[in-house]
Design a protein around this motif. Sequence first.
Motif, PDB file in Angstrom:
ATOM      1  N   GLU A 190       0.827  -1.203   0.000  1.00 40.39           N
ATOM      2  CA  GLU A 190       0.000   0.000   0.000  1.00 40.39           C
ATOM      3  C   GLU A 190       0.864   1.255   0.000  1.00 40.39           C
ATOM      4  OE1 GLU A 190      -3.338   2.218   2.857  1.00 40.39           O
ATOM      5  OE2 GLU A 190      -2.665   0.183   3.297  1.00 40.39           O
ATOM      6  N   ALA A 191       1.927   1.239   0.800  1.00 39.23           N
ATOM      7  CA  ALA A 191       2.823   2.393   0.860  1.00 39.23           C
ATOM      8  C   ALA A 191       3.504   2.621  -0.481  1.00 39.23           C
ATOM      9  CB  ALA A 191       3.866   2.188   1.958  1.00 39.23           C
ATOM     10  N   VAL A 192       3.938   1.537  -1.127  1.00 40.05           N
ATOM     11  CA  VAL A 192       4.607   1.658  -2.429  1.00 40.05           C
ATOM     12  C   VAL A 192       3.647   2.203  -3.476  1.00 40.05           C
ATOM     13  CG1 VAL A 192       5.748   0.405  -4.291  1.00 40.05           C
ATOM     14  CG2 VAL A 192       6.269  -0.172  -1.912  1.00 40.05           C
ATOM     15  N   VAL A 193       2.460   1.611  -3.568  1.00 39.77           N
ATOM     16  CA  VAL A 193       1.481   2.045  -4.566  1.00 39.77           C
ATOM     17  C   VAL A 193       1.094   3.504  -4.347  1.00 39.77           C
ATOM     18  CG1 VAL A 193      -0.870   1.682  -5.427  1.00 39.77           C
ATOM     19  CG2 VAL A 193       0.618  -0.287  -4.992  1.00 39.77           C
ATOM     20  N   ASN A 194       0.884   3.890  -3.091  1.00 44.50           N
ATOM     21  CA  ASN A 194       0.532   5.282  -2.788  1.00 44.50           C
ATOM     22  C   ASN A 194       1.638   6.240  -3.216  1.00 44.50           C
ATOM     23  OD1 ASN A 194      -1.928   4.600  -1.694  1.00 44.50           O
ATOM     24  ND2 ASN A 194      -1.262   4.718   0.427  1.00 44.50           N
ATOM     25  N   SER A 195       2.895   5.846  -2.976  1.00 45.10           N
ATOM     26  CA  SER A 195       4.012   6.726  -3.328  1.00 45.10           C
ATOM     27  C   SER A 195       4.153   6.860  -4.836  1.00 45.10           C
ATOM     28  CB  SER A 195       5.317   6.197  -2.722  1.00 45.10           C
ATOM     29  OG  SER A 195       5.767   5.029  -3.380  1.00 45.10           O
ATOM     30  N   LEU A 196       3.882   5.801  -5.561  1.00 51.21           N
ATOM     31  CA  LEU A 196       3.949   5.870  -7.024  1.00 51.21           C
ATOM     32  C   LEU A 196       2.856   6.794  -7.559  1.00 51.21           C
ATOM     33  CD1 LEU A 196       4.646   2.128  -7.943  1.00 51.21           C
ATOM     34  CD2 LEU A 196       6.288   4.011  -7.790  1.00 51.21           C
ATOM     35  N   ALA A 197       1.673   6.682  -6.979  1.00 50.60           N
ATOM     36  CA  ALA A 197       0.567   7.535  -7.415  1.00 50.60           C
ATOM     37  C   ALA A 197       0.880   9.007  -7.161  1.00 50.60           C
ATOM     38  CB  ALA A 197      -0.725   7.132  -6.691  1.00 50.60           C
ATOM     39  N   LYS A 198       1.602   9.287  -6.068  1.00 47.67           N
ATOM     40  CA  LYS A 198       1.944  10.677  -5.744  1.00 47.67           C
ATOM     41  C   LYS A 198       2.848  11.318  -6.789  1.00 47.67           C
ATOM     42  CE  LYS A 198      -0.080  11.283  -1.688  1.00 47.67           C
ATOM     43  NZ  LYS A 198      -1.044  12.374  -1.406  1.00 47.67           N
ATOM     44  N   VAL A 199       3.589  10.492  -7.520  1.00 41.51           N
ATOM     45  CA  VAL A 199       4.465  11.019  -8.573  1.00 41.51           C
ATOM     46  C   VAL A 199       3.949  10.614  -9.950  1.00 41.51           C
ATOM     47  CG1 VAL A 199       6.515  11.164  -7.117  1.00 41.51           C
ATOM     48  CG2 VAL A 199       6.035   9.035  -8.313  1.00 41.51           C
ATOM     49  N   ASP A 200       2.624  10.355 -10.010  1.00 41.79           N
ATOM     50  CA  ASP A 200       1.920  10.102 -11.272  1.00 41.79           C
ATOM     51  C   ASP A 200       2.392   8.846 -12.001  1.00 41.79           C
ATOM     52  OD1 ASP A 200       0.345  12.427 -10.984  1.00 41.79           O
ATOM     53  OD2 ASP A 200       1.980  13.652 -11.776  1.00 41.79           O
ATOM     54  N   ILE A 201       2.780   7.821 -11.246  1.00 46.10           N
ATOM     55  CA  ILE A 201       3.135   6.544 -11.852  1.00 46.10           C
ATOM     56  C   ILE A 201       1.986   5.566 -11.617  1.00 46.10           C
ATOM     57  CG2 ILE A 201       4.699   4.570 -11.813  1.00 46.10           C
ATOM     58  CD1 ILE A 201       6.918   6.434 -10.934  1.00 46.10           C
TER      59      ILE A 201
END
Length: 284
Positions: free
Chosen positions: A262-273
């Motif tokens: 969840e932390a990884v996916v959230n961080s990717l979304a924050k940088v538009d990945i």
Amino acid sequence: MVNRRELAGFLGAGAAVGAFGATMAAGIAPAAAQEGGSSFDRVLKAKKLRIGGVATGAPWIMKDQTTGQWSGQFWDIGSALAADMDVGIEVVETTWGNAILDLQANKIDVMFGMNPTPKRALAVDFTVPVYNSALVVIAKPGFEPKSWADMNKPEVKIAVDVGSAHDQVASRLCPNAQLIRFKSLDEATLAVRSGRADAQSIFWMGGVRAVKRDPSLGKVVVPRPVFGSTSNAAVRREPDKTLRDFVNTWIVYAQGLGLIREAVVNSLAKVDIAMSDIPEGITF
């Protein structure tokens, strides 16, 4: 101990590879004897867990230069870990290349995003893997390597941030290439953008983010064979292994609850990945 809802709150607040720290060749000394009590005791007594943070390390961890606020997957993971220890969290700014030296100097307690190597294991202790990762390259327009062998040529220039995993792996896999070393990931990326380098060695999260932000850089290539590694946390080497053992237990616990992912996916979304942006053959 906090429950899943509380932990998810920490992990959902922000946007988690990393990279290597400095090697023995870069000046890392064998671990010194423990002085003044264990790291675990110090954390509980001070009520504060110190983690290392790289200000420009998005999506792993990053610092807003205006507000001073940290975010990213390792900020979320570190915050949840600290909450489960019933302590606060402090981010001590470092670099991927200096992190192990900072651990040895007792400036930080835990450094996430470290890839274990035998040389590093002589200097610090590593936890169990937080997740799997893989190294890729950002290849400039017109440069289309298919394998590491395609880049292992004297005329090929590869940009790396000094002392990192990107540096060490490229040095090992492409000893005949010209490695151009820079102080930071951003400087290495700029070398590709300006044409000073043909490619940048980087872990896939950083590579995908860079190209997503600036498609003119070129494209992300997954060289064959795929170089897989793990992203672990590193702690200071000391006789008392309580901190390392606790973090090991916590990582497995958090993985089982899906909190690391969840932390990884959230961080990717924050940088538009988006998940669809992940190169074929890459898993985490």
